[in-house]
Design an enzyme around this catalytic site. Structure first.
Site, PDB file in Angstrom:
ATOM      1  N   ASN A 200       0.914  -1.125  -0.009  1.00 31.20           N
ATOM      2  CA  ASN A 200       0.110  -0.027   0.117  1.00 31.20           C
ATOM      3  C   ASN A 200       0.943   1.154  -0.096  1.00 31.20           C
ATOM      4  OD1 ASN A 200      -2.546  -1.343   0.493  1.00 31.20           O
ATOM      5  ND2 ASN A 200      -2.497  -1.201   2.659  1.00 31.20           N
TER       6      ASN A 200
ATOM      7  N   PRO B 178      -5.282 -11.098   8.317  1.00 30.76           N
ATOM      8  CA  PRO B 178      -5.697 -11.051   9.677  1.00 30.76           C
ATOM      9  C   PRO B 178      -5.950  -9.620   9.653  1.00 30.76           C
ATOM     10  CG  PRO B 178      -3.751 -11.642  10.031  1.00 30.76           C
ATOM     11  CD  PRO B 178      -3.969 -11.660   8.489  1.00 30.76           C
TER      12      PRO B 178
ATOM     13  N   ILE C 216      -5.435  -6.763  12.268  1.00 28.32           N
ATOM     14  CA  ILE C 216      -4.724  -6.488  13.391  1.00 28.32           C
ATOM     15  C   ILE C 216      -5.559  -5.985  14.431  1.00 28.32           C
ATOM     16  CG2 ILE C 216      -2.527  -5.600  14.315  1.00 28.32           C
ATOM     17  CD1 ILE C 216      -1.467  -6.221  11.438  1.00 28.32           C
TER      18      ILE C 216
END
Ligand code: C5P
Length: 403
Positions: free
Chosen positions: A210, A306, A308
């Site tokens: 990103n 996941p 976070i």
């Protein structure tokens, strides 16, 4: 003693029997969160070994003014600038006399001349030496210069005399030292911060990532340290130097960031997720570089990473948890949705459709949203904004934990 968190203390030790108590003092200062560097005069080394103090402080002990090796690393000027406070314990009559007359004939006196940090002395000497007119005169000179004296105490002395001149006990000196610092809004609190992007590898040379400079997370970490917090910065790959006075854990992937964030989570009071975590990662990492084929379209198979901050917030008990919401439209609405979905205490929303703020910019403008209110913080440098955000987070954290 919490006020000693992150503080950089020079402990000067001069020659006197009380020098053995400096070992305990080092341990106490260190235990209270201070970074301690010990400077010893030659006569101090007759009473206690530099090795003992090196082991207890976790830093090399400084002994000589003109030491080529030390000057190349941390010489007297660096040490003088490094210190938030210079504490001399024990301070002998001879050392006080040399300090009062402005001498710079060894490392410790030179350092005292060069530092702009406050200087505190814990005198230790025979009662007659303390009462001597010369010592009393020197004491007055030092006090007039703004140097603080801790003690001396009154009582039985190593030489068998009784009277004033005993060095205060290490605990009392450590408490007096802590009293020299103001309490910050996060004094004694532990803050974990995620920052920067994550990289999700496809093969040994390629990754998905990103846009994120990490500047906002790093600025928040620095502001939290200034507010007195102990900070763990879990950072993805960024072009920023490791900030001082905090632990930086460098990670690459979202999985690694999650592991580093969950490590010692029970110690964490406030968790701030400022990282731009990749939402997906490749289902498999190719062992070798993927070769260009003849096909025009290539398919990648991705699996969800996941979340976070949501994982942190699902813990019981959970730290006060703060997330960011970078949105391009309906900013407040989406941010509120995330606040609820991820079980956050606060969310900081910013509009990343604007080219003048966010991502790689040095400036940002945000809205701080809780379950009950929303407050806009106008455009400012990321560092200024970080200070304001940390104050808001500290305020909301206290409100939430005082119930
Ligand atoms: O869902 P979204 O990515 O927009 O949420 C942004 C917030 O969630 C940020 O605080 C970001 O650091 C955090 N986040 C996370 N783990 C992810 C995705 C986002 O901690 N996998």
């Amino acid at each position: 003693m919490q006020r000693l968190t992150n503080k950089q203390i020079i402990l000067g030790i001069t020659g006197g029997i009380a020098a053995y108590k400096s070992a305990e003092l080092t341990r106490l200062l260190k235990g209270a969160g201070a970074d301690v560097r010990v400077v010893m005069t030659p006569s101090a080394t007759e009473f206690i070994t530099p090795l003992t103090l090196q082991a207890l402080s976790g830093n090399p002990v400084h002994l000589h003014l003109l030491d080529a090796e030390a000057e190349a690393g941390m010489g007297h000027i660096e040490l003088a600038k490094w210190a938030d406070l210079v504490l001399i314990a024990p301070a002998s009559a001879n050392f006080m006399a040399r300090l009062a007359s402005g001498q710079g004939d060894d490392l410790l006196t030179t350092l005292c001349l060069a530092t702009e940090a406050p200087i505190c002395l814990a005198p230790a000497m025979n009662q007659a030496m303390w009462k001597d007119a010369g010592t009393q005169q020197n004491t007055e000179i030092l006090k007039k210069r703004g140097i603080k004296l801790f003690g001396p105490g009154i009582g039985e002395q190593a030489c068998g005399d009784t009277g004033p001149g005993r060095m205060l006990e290490p605990e009392e000196i450590a408490n007096n030292t802590a009293d020299q610092f103001e309490t910050g809004s996060l004094t004694g609190k532990t803050v974990f911060i995620t920052a920067g992007p994550t990289r999700e590898p496809l093969d040994p040379v390629r990754y998905i990532s990103n846009h994120s400079s990490g500047k906002m997370g790093y600025a928040l970490a620095e502001a939290a340290v200034e507010a007195g917090a102990k900070v763990k910065l879990v950072s993805g790959p960024v072009n920023l130097p490791a900030p001082a006075r905090m632990e930086r854990v460098s990670v690459e992937s979202a999985q690694e960031m999650l592991e580093a964030s969950l490590q010692d989570l029970s110690l964490c009071d406030i968790f701030i997720a400022a990282a731009a975590v990749a939402d997906y990662r490749p289902t498999a990492i190719s062992e070798h570089k993927i070769k260009k084929g003849s096909e025009e379209i290539m398919e990648l198979h991705l699996v969800k990473n996941p979340d976070i901050v949501a994982t942190v917030a699902s813990n019981s008990p959970k730290p006060f948890t703060v997330g960011f919401a970078a949105e391009t439209k309906d900013v407040l609405e989406y941010a509120r949705g995330k606040l609820e979905k991820k079980n956050l205490d606060l969310i900081i929303a910013n509009d990343v459709s604007r080219s003048d703020i966010g991502f790689n910019s040095d400036e940002n403008a945000v809205t701080v949203i809780s379950a009950t209110e929303a407050e806009e913080l106008p455009q400012a440098s990321k560092r200024q904004l970080a200070n304001r955000l940390i104050e808001k987070i500290a305020f909301q954290y206290k409100a939430a934990t005082s119930n």
